[in-house]
Enzyme design. Structure first.
Site, mmCIF file in Angstrom:
data_model
loop_
_atom_site.group_PDB
_atom_site.id
_atom_site.type_symbol
_atom_site.label_atom_id
_atom_site.label_comp_id
_atom_site.label_asym_id
_atom_site.label_seq_id
_atom_site.Cartn_x
_atom_site.Cartn_y
_atom_site.Cartn_z
ATOM 1 N N ASP A 194 0.869 -1.159 0.000
ATOM 2 C CA ASP A 194 0.000 0.000 0.000
ATOM 3 C C ASP A 194 0.919 1.225 0.000
ATOM 4 O O ASP A 194 2.124 1.110 0.249
ATOM 5 C CB ASP A 194 -0.887 -0.028 1.254
ATOM 6 N N ASP A 203 -0.016 5.033 1.193
ATOM 7 C CA ASP A 203 -0.131 5.927 2.342
ATOM 8 C C ASP A 203 0.039 5.181 3.657
ATOM 9 O O ASP A 203 -0.616 4.165 3.905
ATOM 10 C CB ASP A 203 -1.495 6.621 2.324
ATOM 11 N N ASP A 227 -1.642 -1.138 5.837
ATOM 12 C CA ASP A 227 -1.855 -0.608 7.182
ATOM 13 C C ASP A 227 -3.326 -0.361 7.504
ATOM 14 O O ASP A 227 -3.637 0.248 8.529
ATOM 15 C CB ASP A 227 -1.070 0.696 7.367
#
Length: 217
Positions: free
Chosen positions: A8, A10, A159
């Site tokens: 991922d 961000d 996350d």
């Protein structure tokens, strides 16, 4: 056997929490015609859908996308790639492990966030406009198809709960990023096979995971 590590963006590769909050506050300030600071945002704004946050500030309904783009472009100037990223990607490449990003960001915003030297170390990038977004598995499967890697031979570092759900749906080993937007317990409950609390020796940890036979998903 070809292996891959997908990430991922961000919170995993880019420290963008402050930038996301600043974009929300900046857009709200412009739209409402009064000062809105990050402190004025609802609790959990960094991990809450944009429309919900803005609705709580009194901006329900259609969002002016031009205004949002301007706020986001300005805010992302404060976002920084985490210090470990370039070295991690280099070690993975030298070990013959393919790398990719699967993100809810548009391609334009990816180019705002990542410097050229980091972009050159990524083999494939799948953005919001390329596939049905996470938690659907489509983006991960598209990235692996482009890389020519089986889901069983890949891990995805994310996350957010949506990252973990997407990885599991794709048959990819889900790895939680403990330095990102969600805490370890949230990622574990979502089904992460492992949550790395820090990015210390991230490349070594990921190489061990991609080498491990019969990784649980």
């Amino acid at each position: 056997m070809k292996r891959a590590v997908l990430f991922d963006l961000d919170g995993v590769l880019v420290d963008s929490r402050a930038a996301q909050l600043a974009a929300l506050a900046g857009f709200a300030t412009s739209a409402l015609g009064r000062r809105v600071t990050v402190a004025d945002l609802p609790a959990g704004a960094a991990t809450t859908p944009r429309a919900q946050v803005l609705a709580e500030l009194g901006l329900a309904g259609a969002i002016n996308e031009d205004g949002w783009e301007a706020a986001t472009a300005t805010a992302t100037l404060t976002a920084e790639v985490f210090p470990f990223v370039a070295d991690t990607l280099t070690v993975l490449r030298d070990a013959g492990v393919a790398t990719g990003i699967v993100t809810l960001r548009s391609r334009q915003r990816v180019n705002w966030l990542l410097p050229h030297d980091v972009l050159e170390l990524i083999d494939v990038i799948v953005c919001y406009e390329d596939a049905v977004p996470k938690p659907a598995p489509d983006g991960l499967l598209l990235a692996l198809d482009k890389l020519g890697v089986s889901p069983a031979d890949a891990v995805f570092v994310g996350d957010m709960e949506s990252d973990i759900h997407a990885a599991r749906a794709a048959g990819v080993t889900p790895i939680g990023s403990g330095w990102g937007f969600s805490d370890a317990s949230t990622l574990t409950r979502a089904g992460a096979a492992l949550v790395l609390p820090r990015a210390d020796d991230l490349a070594g940890a990921l190489l061990s995971l991609t080498d491990a036979p019969g990784r649980a998903t």
